[in-house]
Write an enzyme that holds these catalytic residues in place. Structure first.
Site, PDB file in Angstrom:
ATOM      1  N   SER A  16       0.811  -1.227   0.000  1.00 40.70           N
ATOM      2  CA  SER A  16       0.000   0.000   0.000  1.00 40.70           C
ATOM      3  C   SER A  16       0.840   1.271   0.000  1.00 40.70           C
ATOM      4  CB  SER A  16      -0.952   0.003   1.204  1.00 40.70           C
ATOM      5  OG  SER A  16      -0.235  -0.127   2.410  1.00 40.70           O
ATOM      6  N   ARG A  17       2.120   1.165   0.344  1.00 38.43           N
ATOM      7  CA  ARG A  17       2.971   2.364   0.346  1.00 38.43           C
ATOM      8  C   ARG A  17       4.442   1.936   0.418  1.00 38.43           C
ATOM      9  NH1 ARG A  17       0.739   2.254   5.697  1.00 38.43           N
ATOM     10  NH2 ARG A  17       2.380   1.751   7.197  1.00 38.43           N
ATOM     11  N   ASN A  88       7.158  -8.289   2.066  1.00 40.57           N
ATOM     12  CA  ASN A  88       7.673  -6.961   2.405  1.00 40.57           C
ATOM     13  C   ASN A  88       6.951  -6.336   3.596  1.00 40.57           C
ATOM     14  OD1 ASN A  88       8.721  -4.051   1.675  1.00 40.57           O
ATOM     15  ND2 ASN A  88       6.479  -3.941   1.643  1.00 40.57           N
ATOM     16  N   TYR A 154      12.448  -5.305  17.061  1.00 43.95           N
ATOM     17  CA  TYR A 154      12.557  -5.279  15.593  1.00 43.95           C
ATOM     18  C   TYR A 154      13.733  -6.136  15.134  1.00 43.95           C
ATOM     19  CZ  TYR A 154      12.800  -3.175  10.883  1.00 43.95           C
ATOM     20  OH  TYR A 154      12.828  -2.964   9.520  1.00 43.95           O
TER      21      TYR A 154
END
Ligand code: NDP
Length: 255
Positions: A16-17, A88, A154
Site C-alpha cells: 500500500s505504500r 515486504n 525489531y
C-alpha cells in the site's frame, strides 16, 4: 495444488505504500502481473489504478493465517498461482529498551514480521514445489544482521526472518525454489519519516553514501532476484545500505 505456478505472477505484501508499492511498480514495469496485498484498501486501490491492468489489489492482514490463505486462494482462482512471493509487509519500532517492551508490542511485531512471512510461505511452497519453480524474497533489514539499542524487538524479528529465509533456501532448493533476504539500511519511506530530524541528521552523518536509500533502489534489487538473472542466488542476505555496515571501524575505533 494442480495449477502450475506462473513465473511472471508476483504477490507483494505491504504494497500500500513505501518499499512495497515501489516493488509492485518496478515488477509491473518488468512485465510481471502483481497482486498487491495490505490492509489499507484505499491506498491499494490508488496504486491499482496507477499501475493498470497488470495489478490487482487484495485486502489482507498477513498476521492472520486465515486471511493470508483466503487471499492467496482468491488470487489463485482469479489470476493464477504465483511463482513469486515478495514478503515486504513489516512493522517498525517500538523504540524501547528491552525492559520497557510489553508483550503486546513484541507479539504484534512477530505477528507481522515473522509469522506473516511464514503464512505466505506455508501456502506457496508446496505449490511451487509441484511446479518446480518459485522465487521468494523476504525484506529483512540491516537489523537482521546487527543489533541496535532500543531496537531489540525489531532486530529479533528481522534476525528470525534471515534465519527463516536461509532455511527455506536449504530445504526447497532441489525443487527449483530460491529464497533470499534483502537487508536494506535506511530507506526514505514513512517508516523512516517517523524519526525526528535530529535522529535523521545523525543517521545521515554515519552513512558513507551521504544519503538515505530510495524505495525504488530496493525494488530494483528485488526485480533482479526474481528475474532471469537471479536463479542461482539462493539463501543470500543482500545488504543495501550505502556503505553503512562497511565502516564499523570508523564508528568503533574512531578513524
Ligand atoms: P512502511 O511503514 O512505509 O510500509 C509498511 C507496509 O507494510 C505497508 O504497506 C503496510 O500496509 C504493510 N503492513 C503492515 N502491517 C501489515 C499487516 N498486518 N498486513 C498486511 N500488510 C501490513 O514501511 P517501509 O516501506 O519502509 O518498509 C517495508 C519493509 O522494509 C518492512 O518490512 C521494513 O521492516 C523493511 N525495512 C524498511 C527500512 C526503511 O528504512 N524504511 C529499512 C530496512 C527494512 P497497511 O498498513 O496498509 O496494512
Amino acid at each position: 495444488m494442480g495449477t502450475p505456478v506462473e513465473a511472471h505472477l508476483a504477490v507483494v505484501t505491504g504494497a500500500s505504500r513505501g518499499i512495497g508499492a515501489a516493488i509492485a511498480e518496478v515488477l509491473v514495469a518488468n512485465g510481471f502481473q502483481v497482486a498487491l496485498l495490505a490492509r489499507d484498501e484505499a491506498a491499494l486501490a490508488g496504486l491499482e489504478t496507477k499501475l493498470g491492468a497488470r495489478a490487482r489489489s487484495f485486502r489482507c492482514d498477513v498476521a492472520h493465517e486465515a486471511s493470508v490463505n483466503a487471499t492467496l486462494d482468491r488470487i489463485e482462482k482469479s489470476m493464477g498461482s504465483p511463482g513469486v512471493i515478495v514478503n515486504n509487509a513489516g512493522l517498525g519500532g517500538p523504540f524501547h529498551r528491552v525492559d520497557e517492551v510489553d508483550q503486546a508490542e513484541w507479539d504484534a511485531l512477530f505477528g507481522v514480521n515473522v509469522e506473516g512471512v511464514r503464512h505466505t510461505c506455508r501456502w506457496a511452497l508446496p505449490r511451487m514445489k509441484a511446479s518446480g519453480y518459485g522465487r521468494i524474497v523476504n525484506i529483512a533489514s540491516l537489523l537482521g544482521l546487527f543489533g541496535g539499542a532500543r531496537s531489540s524487538t525489531y532486530a529479533a524479528t528481522k534476525h528470525a526472518l534471515v534465519g527463516f529465509s536461509k532455511s527455506i533456501a536449504a530445504e526447497w532448493a532441489s525443487a527449483g525454489i530460491t529464497c533470499n533476504a534483502v537487508c536494506p539500511g535506511y530507506i526514505d519511506t514513512e517508516m523512516l519519516a517517523k524519526a525526528d530530524s535530529q535522529s535523521r541528521e545523525s543517521l545521515l552523518r554515519r552513512i558513507p553514501a551521504g544519503r538515505f536509500g530510495s524505495a525504488e533502489e530496493v525494488a530494483r534489487l528485488v526485480a533482479f532476484l526474481v528475474g532471469p538473472f537471479g536463479g542461482y542466488i539462493n539463501g543470500s542476505t543482500l545488504v543495501m545500505d550505502g556503505g553503512l555496515s562497511a565502516h564499523v571501524a570508523n564508528e568503533v575505533i574512531g578513524f
